[in-house]
Design an enzyme around this catalytic site. Structure first.
Site, PDB file in Angstrom:
ATOM      1  N   ASP A 330       0.842  -1.236  -0.057  1.00  0.00           N
ATOM      2  CA  ASP A 330      -0.062  -0.121   0.008  1.00  0.00           C
ATOM      3  C   ASP A 330       0.961   1.283  -0.060  1.00  0.00           C
ATOM      4  O   ASP A 330       2.145   1.199   0.120  1.00  0.00           O
ATOM      5  CB  ASP A 330      -0.754  -0.024   1.269  1.00  0.00           C
ATOM      6  CG  ASP A 330      -0.459  -0.320   2.583  1.00  0.00           C
ATOM      7  OD1 ASP A 330       0.713  -0.453   2.537  1.00  0.00           O
ATOM      8  OD2 ASP A 330      -1.134  -0.836   3.195  1.00  0.00           O
ATOM      9  N   LYS A 456     -16.622  12.871   6.595  1.00  0.00           N
ATOM     10  CA  LYS A 456     -15.416  13.311   5.819  1.00  0.00           C
ATOM     11  C   LYS A 456     -14.849  11.950   5.235  1.00  0.00           C
ATOM     12  O   LYS A 456     -15.311  10.815   5.788  1.00  0.00           O
ATOM     13  CB  LYS A 456     -14.320  13.801   6.655  1.00  0.00           C
ATOM     14  CG  LYS A 456     -13.531  12.806   7.554  1.00  0.00           C
ATOM     15  CD  LYS A 456     -12.370  13.388   8.364  1.00  0.00           C
ATOM     16  CE  LYS A 456     -11.486  12.515   8.965  1.00  0.00           C
ATOM     17  NZ  LYS A 456     -12.009  11.661   9.964  1.00  0.00           N
ATOM     18  N   ASP A 634      -2.790  -3.380   6.797  1.00  0.00           N
ATOM     19  CA  ASP A 634      -2.847  -2.823   8.279  1.00  0.00           C
ATOM     20  C   ASP A 634      -4.318  -2.922   8.968  1.00  0.00           C
ATOM     21  O   ASP A 634      -4.261  -3.075  10.042  1.00  0.00           O
ATOM     22  CB  ASP A 634      -2.487  -1.089   8.419  1.00  0.00           C
ATOM     23  CG  ASP A 634      -3.239  -0.279   7.011  1.00  0.00           C
ATOM     24  OD1 ASP A 634      -4.079  -0.943   6.574  1.00  0.00           O
ATOM     25  OD2 ASP A 634      -2.426   0.671   6.863  1.00  0.00           O
ATOM     26  N   ASP A 638      -7.954  -6.236   6.330  1.00  0.00           N
ATOM     27  CA  ASP A 638      -6.731  -6.794   5.411  1.00  0.00           C
ATOM     28  C   ASP A 638      -6.285  -8.198   5.735  1.00  0.00           C
ATOM     29  O   ASP A 638      -5.610  -8.777   4.889  1.00  0.00           O
ATOM     30  CB  ASP A 638      -5.664  -5.812   5.595  1.00  0.00           C
ATOM     31  CG  ASP A 638      -5.659  -4.639   4.593  1.00  0.00           C
ATOM     32  OD1 ASP A 638      -6.387  -4.656   3.761  1.00  0.00           O
ATOM     33  OD2 ASP A 638      -5.225  -3.666   4.861  1.00  0.00           O
TER      34      ASP A 638
HETATM   35  P1  ATP Z   1      -3.124   3.111   1.388  1.00  0.00           P
HETATM   36  O1  ATP Z   1      -4.098   2.012   1.152  1.00  0.00           O
HETATM   37  O2  ATP Z   1      -1.999   3.215   0.512  1.00  0.00           O
HETATM   38  O3  ATP Z   1      -2.734   2.977   2.943  1.00  0.00           O
HETATM   39  P2  ATP Z   1      -5.012   5.017   2.219  1.00  0.00           P
HETATM   40  O4  ATP Z   1      -4.761   5.261   3.492  1.00  0.00           O
HETATM   41  O5  ATP Z   1      -5.279   6.140   1.078  1.00  0.00           O
HETATM   42  O6  ATP Z   1      -3.775   4.476   1.342  1.00  0.00           O
HETATM   43  P3  ATP Z   1      -7.236   3.710   3.016  1.00  0.00           P
HETATM   44  O7  ATP Z   1      -6.857   3.664   4.318  1.00  0.00           O
HETATM   45  O8  ATP Z   1      -7.931   2.376   2.412  1.00  0.00           O
HETATM   46  O9  ATP Z   1      -6.203   4.044   2.078  1.00  0.00           O
HETATM   47  O10 ATP Z   1      -8.297   5.016   2.891  1.00  0.00           O
HETATM   48  C1  ATP Z   1      -9.074   5.216   1.736  1.00  0.00           C
HETATM   49  C2  ATP Z   1      -9.372   6.456   1.613  1.00  0.00           C
HETATM   50  O11 ATP Z   1     -10.299   6.977   2.615  1.00  0.00           O
HETATM   51  C3  ATP Z   1      -8.366   7.488   1.735  1.00  0.00           C
HETATM   52  O12 ATP Z   1      -7.602   7.576   0.579  1.00  0.00           O
HETATM   53  C4  ATP Z   1      -8.979   8.640   2.188  1.00  0.00           C
HETATM   54  O13 ATP Z   1      -9.467   9.444   1.267  1.00  0.00           O
HETATM   55  C5  ATP Z   1      -9.984   8.152   3.182  1.00  0.00           C
HETATM   56  N1  ATP Z   1      -9.670   8.151   4.568  1.00  0.00           N
HETATM   57  C6  ATP Z   1      -8.593   7.967   5.039  1.00  0.00           C
HETATM   58  N2  ATP Z   1      -8.766   7.835   6.466  1.00  0.00           N
HETATM   59  C7  ATP Z   1      -9.781   8.554   6.796  1.00  0.00           C
HETATM   60  C8  ATP Z   1     -10.464   8.640   7.839  1.00  0.00           C
HETATM   61  N3  ATP Z   1      -9.781   8.813   9.127  1.00  0.00           N
HETATM   62  N4  ATP Z   1     -11.656   9.543   7.721  1.00  0.00           N
HETATM   63  C9  ATP Z   1     -12.104   9.708   6.608  1.00  0.00           C
HETATM   64  N5  ATP Z   1     -11.593   9.438   5.443  1.00  0.00           N
HETATM   65  C10 ATP Z   1     -10.673   8.681   5.492  1.00  0.00           C
END
Ligand code: ATP
Length: 918
Positions: A330, A456, A634, A638
C-alpha cells in the site's frame, strides 16, 4: 465479582477509579501490586522434552540399536574391544543430542526474543488524558479506549460503546461477531455478559471505553492452561526438506553399509570387523547435525531481519521471503512517511494555502480573518469528525497528538487556521471509518435545536451523496458546474501527489434515527476539500530500484485516489512507463479474471481506490499465476489478504493488532525499504544453508574412500571410525556454523528470485561437493597417508597391526590432511563463484574462530597423549605438515580455477564480493 451486573458508575467505583481514569502514580502502584499484564506460561521452553526428542529420533534409534549390537558382541566375544565401540556410539548419540539441543534451544530463544519485540500498545485514559502505553503496563482500574482492529489487552467492562463488536473466537472458538454495550446485565454469568470484553479477543468494528478488571494471568485467557508455548511449532518447507534429505541419506548409508558388510565378508574380514565398519560408515555419512543447524540458520536470519526492522513470526517466512516475486504494497505510510500536513484547502471557488502556520491565498496574500471565520463549519467538521486527540500537557508540534496521522493533520490545520478553534458540539454518535466505505460520520447535538452529522472521506465517496454546497454561510443546491469545479480542483490537488479529503455535513431533525447509516449519510452539504502532503520516504526510490533489479515486481495497491497514487508511484520509480495501466477498484469489478491476469502480467501496474476485498482478489490471481506474493496490510479487513498471500506483512506502527496477528512478518518501521532488506536477508539465509551443506557433504567422500580402498586394494585402513567421528562432530562443526552466518553478498539482489520448487540439494550442489570438492579431498588424504607409509618403508602386501606406531601415524596424517583441506574448503564454500582472495580472509569472524578451534582440536588429536588414547593417533614428524599444506593449496588452486571458468562463462553475475554489503 459481579461487575457485569453493576451500572457504569458503580463498576467504576468498585474498581476504585472514575471516568477520568487512574492517576499515573496510582496505576504504577497497582501495577506493582498486581504484576505486569503478561502471560508467563507462553514463554517456557520445554527443555526436558526437547532433550528427550534428540535422543529418540529415527537416527538416534538406529545408533542405539548399533550400540546394543556391539554390547551383545562384546558379551559373546569379550576382549575384542566391542564394548569400547558401543560406548563410542553412545558418546556420539550424546554429543549429537547435545549439539542439536543447544541449537534448537538457541533457535527457540531467538524466536521468543523476536516475539517480544512486537510492540503491543494500548490507548489509556489517565487523569483525563489519553496516552499510549505498552499493554503490559495496564493495571486493574485503568480505562482503555478500544477501536476496530485492536486486540483486547485485558479483561474489562465496557463503559461506553459505539457500534462496538468483538470476535471472541480465541476464547470460545466460535467466530461470530458479538455486539458489546455498556448497559448493566440483568442476569446471566459474567462470561456471557454483553458488557464484558476478554483479553486475547479482537475488536471487529466500532469504538469503546473499557475499564480493566483483570490483567495478566488473572484474565480468562490467562486461566486456561493450554498456553504451553506461544511459538508456532510448524516446520518450514526447508526444514521438512532437510528432514527428508537426512532420512534419505541415512537410508542410502545403510544400504552402503550393508553392501560393504557383504564386500568385507567376501574379502575375508571377520564378521565383527565388518560390523564395526558398517556402523562407522553409517555414522560418517548421516548428516546428523543438519536439521538443527538449518533451524538455527533460519532463526539467526530472523534475528538479522529483526535488526533491520522486519520481525518474522515464523521460520517459514524467512525462507519464503527469499523466493518472493511480487510485492504488493500500500502507499500511505509504507511508501510515504505517514507524516501528513494539510497544505491546500478548497471551499467554493476559493483556495487557501497553509504552510507552517501561515494561511495565504493562491496569490500569496494573507486571508482576511472574517473569511476564515465564515469557513468555520469546514473546520468544525475537520475537528468534530475526528478521533485523534491532543494531550494538553505537551505543547511541542506533532508529538503531542495521538491517533491517525490523517486526522492529526486535520486537527493541526484547524488549530493553525483558527487559533481559538471552531465550535464543536458534543458528539452523540459515530459511524466509524472503514476502508470499504472510505468515509466516516459523526453525529453531534447542534447548538440550536436538532442534530448535525459531520462526514469526511474520499471525495469519490462523499461527493456523490452531496445534494447542496456551502456558499458564504448558506447551503445552496449543488449544480453540475459546482461539481465540475470541485472535480477540477480535486484533479489539480491529486495531480500534485496530494491526498484529498472531502468534508460535508447534514442537519438532522432531532427525531432522526441515529442507527441507520444510509439514512444519515445522504443529502449532504459539501463544505470543502482539504489536501494534505505526505512526503515519499527518501529511501524508498532506491529500494524500489533494488527490488526491480532483483527480479521482483512491486505493485502499489492503495485506497487512495488514482492520480495521487500515480504521482507518488512516479516519484519513487515504481512506474516509469508512460502507458502503465492504473486500475481503480470499480474498474476491476467489471473485469473478468482472465482480463485482470492479462493486466497483471504486464511489467508495471498500479491499483487505486481499492477495497480490501479487491486487494484480496488481486493477491489470489497473482498466486494463480504462479507468483510468490508478499502483501502488506494494516486494517482488520486486510487480514484475509494477509493470510492468503505467501507472505503477509503487517505494519508495526500503523497496523491493527488483527493485521499483525494474521501476518507472517511485522514491519517495525512500516517502511517499504525494510521489506526489500528482509528479502535480501531471506535470500542470504538460503544461500548460507547451501554453503554449509556443501561444506559438510564434501568431507563425506574422504571419509568413505579410505574404507573402500582398504577393501578393494587390500591396503591398511587409513582412517578409523573414531577419527571419522572427530571430523564430523568435532572439527567440522564450528566452521559450518560460521558459513551459516555469512552476510549477504553484493550480488544477492542482482539475481532473479529462486524458484520455490527448487530443491536445496540440487544436482549442482551435490556435484560440487560429492564429485568435485570431496574427491579432491579424498585424493589428498589418501596420497598423504600412503606417502607417509611408503616413506617409512611400508610396501603393498605388508600387514600392519592396528597398534603399531607406523599405522597410527599414517591414520593421523590422513586425518590431518582431511582437516587441513576442510580449512581451505570452508573458504571455498563461502561463495559459488567469487574468488576466495577477493573476499578477504578475516571478513567473517565466526569462521576465523571456527578454524582456530578446529586447528586446536587437530593439535590435541595429533600431539596430546589424551588425544592419542581416544582417537588411536600418534604424532608424526613435523615436516609432513608441508605435504598436508601442499594438498590444501592444491584444493584451493583447483577450486579457484573452477570459479574462474564459471565467472568467465557467465560474467554478469561474477561481481566482486563486498563485505557486509546491504
Ligand atoms: P493506502 O491504502 O495506500 O494505505 P489510504 O490510506 O489512502 O492508502 P485507506 O486507508 O483504504 O487507504 O483509505 C482510503 C481513503 O479513505 C483515503 O484515501 C481517504 O480518502 C479516506 N480516508 C482515510 N482515512 C480516513 C479517515 N480517518 N476518515 C475519513 N476518510 C478517510
Amino acid at each position: 465479582m459481579q461487575i457485569h451486573r453493576l451500572s457504569v458508575e458503580e463498576a467504576l467505583k468498585a474498581l476504585g477509579t472514575g471516568d477520568q481514569g487512574l492517576s499515573e502514580a496510582e496505576a504504577a502502584s497497582r501495577l506493582r501490586e498486581f504484576g505486569s499484564n503478561e502471560l508467563h506460561a507462553a514463554e517456557r521452553i520445554p527443555v526436558l522434552a526437547m532433550l528427550g526428542r534428540q535422543c529418540t529420533h529415527f537416527l538416534a534409534l538406529l545408533l542405539w540399536a548399533a550400540a546394543a549390537l556391539a554390547f551383545v558382541a562384546d558379551w559373546m566375544k569379550p576382549g575384542e574391544g566391542m564394548d569400547l565401540l558401543a560406548w563410542a556410539i553412545i558418546g556420539v548419540i550424546g554429543v549429537n543430542a547435545l549439539f542439536s539441543f543447544v541449537q534448537e534451544y538457541k533457535a527457540e530463544r531467538a524466536i521468543i526474543a523476536l516475539r517480544r519485540l512486537l510492540p503491543m500498545r494500548v490507548k489509556v485514559v489517565r487523569t483525563g488524558q489519553i496516552s499510549e502505553v505498552s499493554a503490559s503496563d495496564l493495571a486493574p482500574g485503568d480505562l482503555t479506549i478500544l477501536a476496530e482492529g485492536d486486540r483486547v489487552p485485558a479483561d474489562g467492562r465496557v463503559i461506553a460503546a459505539v457500534q462496538f463488536r468483538v470476535d471472541n473466537a480465541p476464547l470460545t472458538g466460535e467466530s461470530i461477531p458479538k455486539s458489546r454495550i455498556s448497559e448493566a446485565a440483568i442476569e446471566g454469568p459474567l462470561v456471557e455478559s454483553a458488557n464484558i470484553v476478554f483479553a486475547g479477543t479482537t475488536v471487529l468494528s466500532g469504538t469503546a471505553r473499557v475499564v480493566i478488571f483483570a490483567t495478566g494471568m488473572n484474565t480468562e485467557f490467562g486461566k486456561i492452561a493450554h498456553l504451553t508455548s506461544g511459538i508456532e511449532a510448524e516446520m518450514s518447507p526447508l526444514q521438512q526438506e532437510i528432514r527428508k534429505v537426512t532420512r534419505l541419506i541415512a537410508a542410502i548409508s545403510m544400504g552402503i553399509g550393508v553392501a560393504f558388510f557383504g564386500l568385507g565378508i567376501l574379502s575375508g574380514r571377520s564378521f565383527w570387523e565388518n560390523f564395526v565398519f558398517a556402523v562407522g560408515l553409517l555414522v560418517a555419512n548421516v548428516p546428523e547435525g543438519l536439521l538443527p543447524t538449518v533451524t538455527l540458520a533460519l532463526a539467526v536470519g530472523g534475528q538479522r531481519m529483526a535488526k533491520r526492522k522486519a520481525l518474522m513470526k515464523n521460520l517459514a517466512a524467512v525462507e519464503t521471503l527469499g523466493c518472493a516475486t511480487v510485492i504488493c504494497t500500500d502507499k500511505t505510510g509504507t511508501l510515504t512517511e505517514n507524516r501528513m500536513a494539510v497544505t491546500r484547502i478548497y471551499i467554493h471557488g476559493r483556495e487557501i494555502r497553509v504552510s507552517g502556520g501561515s494561511v495565504t491565498t493562491e496569490a500569496g496574500e494573507s486571508v482576511a480573518p472574517e473569511l476564515l471565520r465564515q469557513w468555520a463549519p469546514l473546520f468544525a467538521i475537520a475537528v468534530g469528525c475526528n478521533n485523534a486527540s491532543r494531550r494538553h500537557d505537551e505543547d511541542g508540534p506533532g508529538a503531542a497528538f495521538v491517533g491517525d496521522p490523517t486526522e492529526i493533520a486535520l486537527l493541526q490545520c484547524a488549530g493553525a487556521v483558527l487559533p481559538d478553534g471552531p465550535d464543536v458540539s458534543p458528539r452523540i454518535g459515530e459511524f466509524p471509518f472503514d476502508a470499504d466505505r472510505k468515509r466516516m460520520t459523526t453525529i453531534h447535538a447542534a447548538a440550536s435545536a436538532g442534530r448535525v452529522a459531520y462526514v469526511k472521506g474520499a471525495p469519490e465517496a462523499v461527493l456523490p451523496i452531496c445534494g447542496s454546497i456551502f456558499v458564504d454561510g448558506r447551503a445552496l443546491p449543488l449544480r453540475e458546474v459546482d461539481r465540475a469545479a470541485i472535480v477540477d480542483r480535486l484533479n489539480a490537488f491529486t495531480g500534485s501527489a496530494l491526498r484529498v479529503l472531502a468534508l460535508a455535513y447534514r442537519e438532522l431533525p432531532e427525531a432522526a434515527k441515529l442507527s441507520s447509516m444510509e439514512e444519515t449519510e445522504r443529502d449532504l452539504t459539501f463544505a470543502g476539500l482539504m489536501a494534505m502532503f505526505d512526503p515519499p520516504r527518501p529511501e524508498v526510490a532506491e529500494a524500489v530500484a533494488r527490488c526491480k533489479r532483483a527480479g521482483i515486481k512491486p505493485i502499489m495497491i492503495t485506497g487512495d485516489n488514482s492520480r495521487t497514487a500515480l504521482a507518488i508511484a512516479r516519484t519513487v520509480g515504481m512506474v516509469r512507463n508512460e502507458k502503465a495501466p492504473v486500475l481503480e477498484g470499480a474498474q476491476i469489478e467489471r473485469m473478468r479474471d482472465e482480463e485482470l491476469k492479462g493486466a497483471l502480467a504486464g511489467s508495471e501496474i498500479l491499483f487505486a481506490r481499492m477495497t480490501p476485498m479487491q486487494k484480496m482478489r488481486v493477491v489470489t490471481l497473482l498466486k494463480e499465476m504462479g507468483e510468490v506474493v508478499a502483501v502488506t496490510g494494516d486494517g482488520v479487513n486486510d487480514a484475509p489478504a494477509l493470510k492468503k498471500a505467501d507472505i503477509g506483512i503487517a505494519m508495526g506502527i500503523a497496523g491493527t493488532d488483527v493485521a499483525k496477528e494474521a501476518a507472517d512478518i511485522v514491519l517495525l518501521d512500516d517502511n517499504f525499504a525494510t521489506i526489500v532488506n528482509a528479502v535480501e536477508e531471506g535470500r542470504a539465509v538460503y544461500e548460507n544453508i547451501r554453503k554449509f551443506v556443501t561444506y559438510i557433504l564434501a568431507s563425506n567422500i574422504p571419509e568413505i574412500v579410505p574404507y573402500l580402498a582398504s577393501v578393494v586394494f587390500r591396503i591398511p585402513l587409513l582412517l578409523t571410525i573414531v577419527q571419522i567421528l572427530a571430523v564430523d562432530l568435532g572439527t567440522d562443526m564450528l566452521p559450518a556454523l560460521g558459513l551459516g552466518a555469512e552476510p549477504p553478498d553484493a550480488t544477492t539482489m542482482d539475481r532473479p528470485p529462486r524458484s520455490r520448487d527448487e530443491r536445496l540439494l540440487n544436482t549442482r550442489l551435490l556435484a560440487r561437493s560429492y564429485l568435485f570438492l570431496g574427491p579432491i579431498e579424498a585424493a589428498a588424504a589418501m596420497t598423504a597417508g600412503l606417502w607417509y607409509l611408503g616413506y617409512n618403508g611400508w610396501e603393498w602386501g605388508i600387514d600392519l597391526s592396528a597398534t603399531s606406531p607406523l599405522y597410527r601415524q599414517a591414520t593421523t596424517v590422513t586425518f590431518a590432511a582431511i582437516v587441513v583441506c576442510q580449512v581451505v574448503n570452508v573458504y571455498a564454500c563461502r561463495s559459488q563463484r567469487v574468488s576466495v582472495l577477493s573476499m578477504g580472509l578475516f571478513t567473517n569472524r565466526l569462521i576465523v574462530w571456527g578454524i582456530a578451534v578446529e586447528l586446536m582440536i587437530l593439535g590435541v588429536i595429533v600431539y596430546s597423549r589424551m588425544g592419542h588414547r581416544i582417537f588411536g593417533t600418534d604424532a608424526f614428524p613435523g615436516e609432513f605438515w608441508w605435504l598436508l599444506i601442499g594438498c590444501a593449496a592444491l584444493l584451493l588452486l583447483v577450486e579457484e580455477a573452477r570459479k574462474g571458468i564459471v565467472r568467465r562463462l557467465d560474467p554478469v553475475k561474477g561481481l566482486r564480493y563486498q563485505e557486509g554489503t546491504v
